[in-house]
Write an enzyme that holds these catalytic residues in place. Structure first.
Site, PDB file in Angstrom:
ATOM      1  N   GLN A 217     -50.518  70.810  -4.565  1.00 21.90           N
ATOM      2  CA  GLN A 217     -50.447  69.411  -4.615  1.00 21.90           C
ATOM      3  C   GLN A 217     -49.206  68.515  -4.055  1.00 21.90           C
ATOM      4  O   GLN A 217     -48.355  68.744  -4.585  1.00 21.90           O
ATOM      5  CB  GLN A 217     -50.988  69.002  -6.158  1.00 21.90           C
ATOM      6  N   GLY A 218     -49.385  67.693  -3.392  1.00 16.92           N
ATOM      7  CA  GLY A 218     -48.431  66.851  -2.456  1.00 16.92           C
ATOM      8  C   GLY A 218     -48.171  67.167  -1.574  1.00 16.92           C
ATOM      9  O   GLY A 218     -47.285  66.604  -0.693  1.00 16.92           O
ATOM     10  N   ASP A 219     -48.622  68.200  -0.886  1.00 23.98           N
ATOM     11  CA  ASP A 219     -48.422  68.921   0.335  1.00 23.98           C
ATOM     12  C   ASP A 219     -49.485  68.277   1.279  1.00 23.98           C
ATOM     13  O   ASP A 219     -49.370  68.597   2.520  1.00 23.98           O
ATOM     14  CB  ASP A 219     -48.596  70.476   0.439  1.00 23.98           C
ATOM     15  N   SER A 220     -50.493  67.787   0.790  1.00 27.35           N
ATOM     16  CA  SER A 220     -51.665  67.196   1.371  1.00 27.35           C
ATOM     17  C   SER A 220     -51.337  66.358   2.520  1.00 27.35           C
ATOM     18  O   SER A 220     -50.335  65.700   2.461  1.00 27.35           O
ATOM     19  CB  SER A 220     -52.490  66.287   0.652  1.00 27.35           C
TER      20      SER A 220
ATOM     21  N   HIS B 191     -58.124  62.232   3.126  1.00 28.62           N
ATOM     22  CA  HIS B 191     -58.134  61.818   1.792  1.00 28.62           C
ATOM     23  C   HIS B 191     -56.663  61.232   1.225  1.00 28.62           C
ATOM     24  O   HIS B 191     -56.770  60.612   0.070  1.00 28.62           O
ATOM     25  CB  HIS B 191     -58.430  63.189   1.041  1.00 28.62           C
TER      26      HIS B 191
END
Length: 258
Positions: free
Chosen positions: A209-212, A72
């Protein structure tokens, strides 16, 4: 919801949920409720950025020229728009910055079901491995519930209205086999937690969020890729990761052929 983007829908749902359920815990703290760490503790951790230097996802170095991340994360970019920062505690400076030659995400990735949420990136040039830059081994056996694990990254420190830290953070969690994660103990249900997933849980501890795309590691091997979750560190909603062991054949074959 994936761990890359916040949406207006999520905000509305959160406000509605809070009004109807005053007992919901709202997480504040670090990655969430983790602690600062130096890159030497996670030398496989990389920051995936636009060529303008904007961090948007994490990843892990799995060979001298190969990075594993989430499918993603790759949906809105061409390889020429991307770079990777390696070997730095800071996402904005230091270490080495290498451009991306090519990437490929899993053909079976489904953005609605969030299955097969993995992608391979090939760096333009191989990197020399050091104490700050080192590839991690991938797990080849299924996760055992209750195993201690750690997730790291530069993601936001709470679900909403938190900025992303510049320095790397980590948080300790426990693995949940996907079948255990899908049980009634948790709120996702068996239709949401599928075979290519693994969960991780901790008391008000989670990725955000942002660790994806970043690594979930247990016993020195990468067992998961940060994928999605309902909020961040919400009670009854463990973080959900792409299961490296069940996707390892695809990862190995794509890494060799790309």
């Amino acid at each position: 919801m994936n761990r890359l983007l916040l949406s207006v829908v999520a905000l509305v749902a959160l406000v509605s949920c809070a009004q109807g359920h005053p007992d919901i815990d709202f997480p504040f703290g670090r990655i969430v409720n983790g602690e600062a760490v130096e890159i030497e503790s996670h030398p496989y951790q990389v920051s995936i950025q636009t060529t303008k230097g904007s961090h948007f996802c994490g990843g892990s170095l799995i060979s001298s020229d190969t990075v594993l991340t989430a499918a993603h994360c790759m949906q809105s970019y061409a390889a020429s728009e991307l770079q990777v920062r390696l070997g730095s505690t800071s996402r904005s400076s230091g270490g080495e910055v290498v451009t991306v030659r090519a990437f490929k995400y899993h053909e079976g990735y489904n953005s609605k079901l969030m299955v097969n949420d993995v992608a391979i990136m090939k760096l333009s040039t191989p990197v020399r491995q050091t104490s700050k830059i080192r590839a991690i081994e991938l797990a080849d056996s299924e996760a055992v519930s209750g195993t201690n694990a750690v997730v790291s990254g530069w993601g936001t420190t709470c679900f909403l209205f938190c900025s992303s830290p510049d320095n790397l953070l980590e948080v300790g969690v426990e693995l949940l086999h996907y079948k255990d994660c899908a049980q009634d103990t948790y709120n996702y249900g068996s239709d949401s937690i599928l075979e290519t997933m693994v969960c991780a849980t901790g008391e008000k501890k989670d990725a955000c969020q942002g660790d994806s795309g970043g690594p979930l590691v247990a016993n020195g091997k990468q067992v998961g890729v940060v994928s999605w979750g309902n909020g961040c560190a919400w009670t009854g909603y463990p973080g959900v990761y792409a299961d490296v062991a069940s996707l390892k054949k695809w990862i190995d074959e794509t890494s060799a052929s790309l």
